[in-house]
Design an enzyme around this catalytic site. Sequence first.
Site, short mmCIF file in Angstrom:
data_model
loop_
_atom_site.label_atom_id
_atom_site.label_comp_id
_atom_site.label_asym_id
_atom_site.label_seq_id
_atom_site.Cartn_x
_atom_site.Cartn_y
_atom_site.Cartn_z
N SER A 51 0.84 -1.20 0.00
CA SER A 51 0.00 0.00 0.00
C SER A 51 0.87 1.26 0.00
O SER A 51 2.04 1.23 0.42
CB SER A 51 -0.89 -0.02 1.23
OG SER A 51 -0.09 -0.08 2.39
N CYS A 100 -3.53 -4.61 -8.09
CA CYS A 100 -3.09 -3.21 -8.21
C CYS A 100 -3.36 -2.69 -9.61
O CYS A 100 -3.30 -1.50 -9.85
CB CYS A 100 -1.62 -3.10 -7.89
SG CYS A 100 -0.63 -3.98 -9.07
P1 NAD Z 1 0.49 -3.65 2.94
O1 NAD Z 1 1.17 -2.37 2.62
O2 NAD Z 1 -0.43 -3.68 4.11
O3 NAD Z 1 1.59 -4.80 3.23
C1 NAD Z 1 2.63 -5.07 2.33
C2 NAD Z 1 3.81 -5.65 3.11
O4 NAD Z 1 4.29 -4.69 4.03
C3 NAD Z 1 3.48 -6.90 3.92
O5 NAD Z 1 4.53 -7.82 3.79
C4 NAD Z 1 3.33 -6.38 5.33
O6 NAD Z 1 3.73 -7.33 6.31
C5 NAD Z 1 4.27 -5.19 5.37
N1 NAD Z 1 3.77 -4.10 6.22
C6 NAD Z 1 2.47 -3.78 6.48
N2 NAD Z 1 2.40 -2.70 7.27
C7 NAD Z 1 3.66 -2.32 7.52
C8 NAD Z 1 4.23 -1.25 8.27
N3 NAD Z 1 3.48 -0.36 8.92
N4 NAD Z 1 5.58 -1.15 8.31
C9 NAD Z 1 6.36 -2.02 7.64
N5 NAD Z 1 5.87 -3.05 6.93
C10 NAD Z 1 4.54 -3.21 6.84
O7 NAD Z 1 -0.24 -4.13 1.62
P2 NAD Z 1 -1.23 -5.37 1.42
O8 NAD Z 1 -2.53 -5.07 2.09
O9 NAD Z 1 -0.54 -6.64 1.74
O10 NAD Z 1 -1.42 -5.34 -0.18
C11 NAD Z 1 -2.36 -4.54 -0.83
C12 NAD Z 1 -1.74 -3.26 -1.34
O11 NAD Z 1 -0.67 -3.55 -2.21
C13 NAD Z 1 -2.72 -2.44 -2.18
O12 NAD Z 1 -2.58 -1.09 -1.82
C14 NAD Z 1 -2.25 -2.67 -3.61
O13 NAD Z 1 -2.56 -1.63 -4.52
C15 NAD Z 1 -0.78 -2.79 -3.41
N6 NAD Z 1 -0.14 -3.48 -4.53
C16 NAD Z 1 0.56 -2.71 -5.42
C17 NAD Z 1 1.16 -3.30 -6.51
C18 NAD Z 1 1.93 -2.49 -7.50
O14 NAD Z 1 2.54 -3.08 -8.37
N7 NAD Z 1 1.93 -1.17 -7.41
C19 NAD Z 1 1.04 -4.70 -6.70
C20 NAD Z 1 0.32 -5.45 -5.77
C21 NAD Z 1 -0.27 -4.82 -4.67
#
Ligand code: NAD
Length: 495
Positions: free
Chosen positions: A225, A280
Amino acid sequence: MKKIQNFINGQLVGLSENYLPVYDPSTGEVISEVILSNNKDFEMAIKSSKNAFLKWSEITPLKRSRILSKFKENIEKNLQLLAETVSKEHGKTIEDAKGSVIRGLEVVEFATGIPHLLKGEFSQNVGPSIDSWSIRQPLGVSAGITPFNFPAMVPMWMFPISIACGNSFILKPSEKDPSCAIKLAELFMDAGLPEGVLNIINGDKQIVDKILTDENISSVSFVGSTPVAKYIYEESAKNGKRVQALGGAKNHLVVMPDANLNQAVDGIMGAAFGSAGERCMAVSVAVAVGDIGKALVDKINEKAQLLKVAPWTDQSSEMGPVISREHKNKILNYIDTGEKEGAKLILDGRKINIQGYENGYFVGPTIFDQVTSDMTIYKEEIFGPVLSVVRAKNYEDALELVNQHKFGNGTSIYTSDGEVSRHFTTNSNIGMVGVNVPIPVPMAFHSFGGWKQSLFGDCAMHGEEGIKFFTKLKTVTSRWPKSIKSGPEFKMPTN
Ligand code: NAD
């Protein structure tokens, strides 16, 4: 209860005693537990990755390529198993899961070309008897942090390329669906990858923060995210690391009055509701230009009502649940907000009920019409099966919407006008653009990445940008001296 540990130095290990539950999103039941790694687990991974790098970086690119080829074969042989592993923890249909594994496999296929991809540039005679050339060398220990929505594909955007370039790689998968990463690492080792070149460490923010600050890690690749992507980018840079951090999205699909309407509707159906909108590159905004709005909304609504929402175990399922109860509630709140803010709710997915799966995290396809750019459901990423239709007077207004949005991952236009298409591809302020295709995901030999709040960093994933990200450029300038052995009387033959 099955316990999912870490995969370090070719072994399943875990020192921490803290675990998090992993759910089956179709039933809401806990199906396993994943380790929340502690400092000792992390140190073990770092030690293993550092040692592995020293030897792996000495292996010739051709030999690395052969191991990658075998890994590709292993993925092909285990496609069904990998897809089921994804579906069980993520909930997406088996066809969606298979498709995602194949998109990851294509990156492995691309990485097998590493001997060619690492060829540098050469200039003869940059000065008298002086030549100059460039080489690309590995960084060291690289790390990746990945999201829940593509537990096979997104890790494979990163580690096959990093490892092909001669690095070792530490992967921190999403704690929501961690099993697939371990399976992939086992298949890679079975293909001949030495111990420690790919380590998997499970956990949450605590372990991510260790990655961002550890001086042994040279680079961080992140997908997730936007708020977390921004944090990863800033912290990694602060600690002197190379970083690429891909964030969220709000992708617009523009339908011009001269579009093939049936094609546009089919495209929107798959792109808005496929994988329950948890992609995404999902289309979350359809921009209806001119007088096409009513026909477009009617047709999407007609098809969306027929969409089969069911668990992945039902072969006829076209859309599964979302990832968690928390996420389901977040999506339902967005739908409430959309109604309150005055958008016209055409199809309401809030009350869906699937017999036998009442505790699953299902949300039905949802369509809002007459959405405007000041509404919360337009401004924010919902990451669920919710489509907003915005009406635009003309092409200029549609382009303005695309360009004004804070996210810049993907966009697409449906039209039969070549001039409009060309104008759109040139002038849209977005990283990945499609014409008459709904989800313009670049192939593995091109690069994947958005603009604006969708990517923090200079390099996109895979393709040429991936090779650039995972290597350091070195340029050598060399004067070739006269050999003392050849003596002063030696003369170079002239033509
Ligand atoms: P997320 O940001 O909650 O988590 C992603 C990763 O970060 C996980 O491994 C998680 O453990 C870690 N994480 C979560 N919170 C954290 C924090 N505060 N500090 C450090 N690490 C942390 O995302 P999600 O819910 O797993 O995935 C969905 C999001 O990913 C959506 O916003 C989507 O658009 C995005 N996404 C983007 C792409 C792209 O190519 N731009 C591709 C796939 C998904």
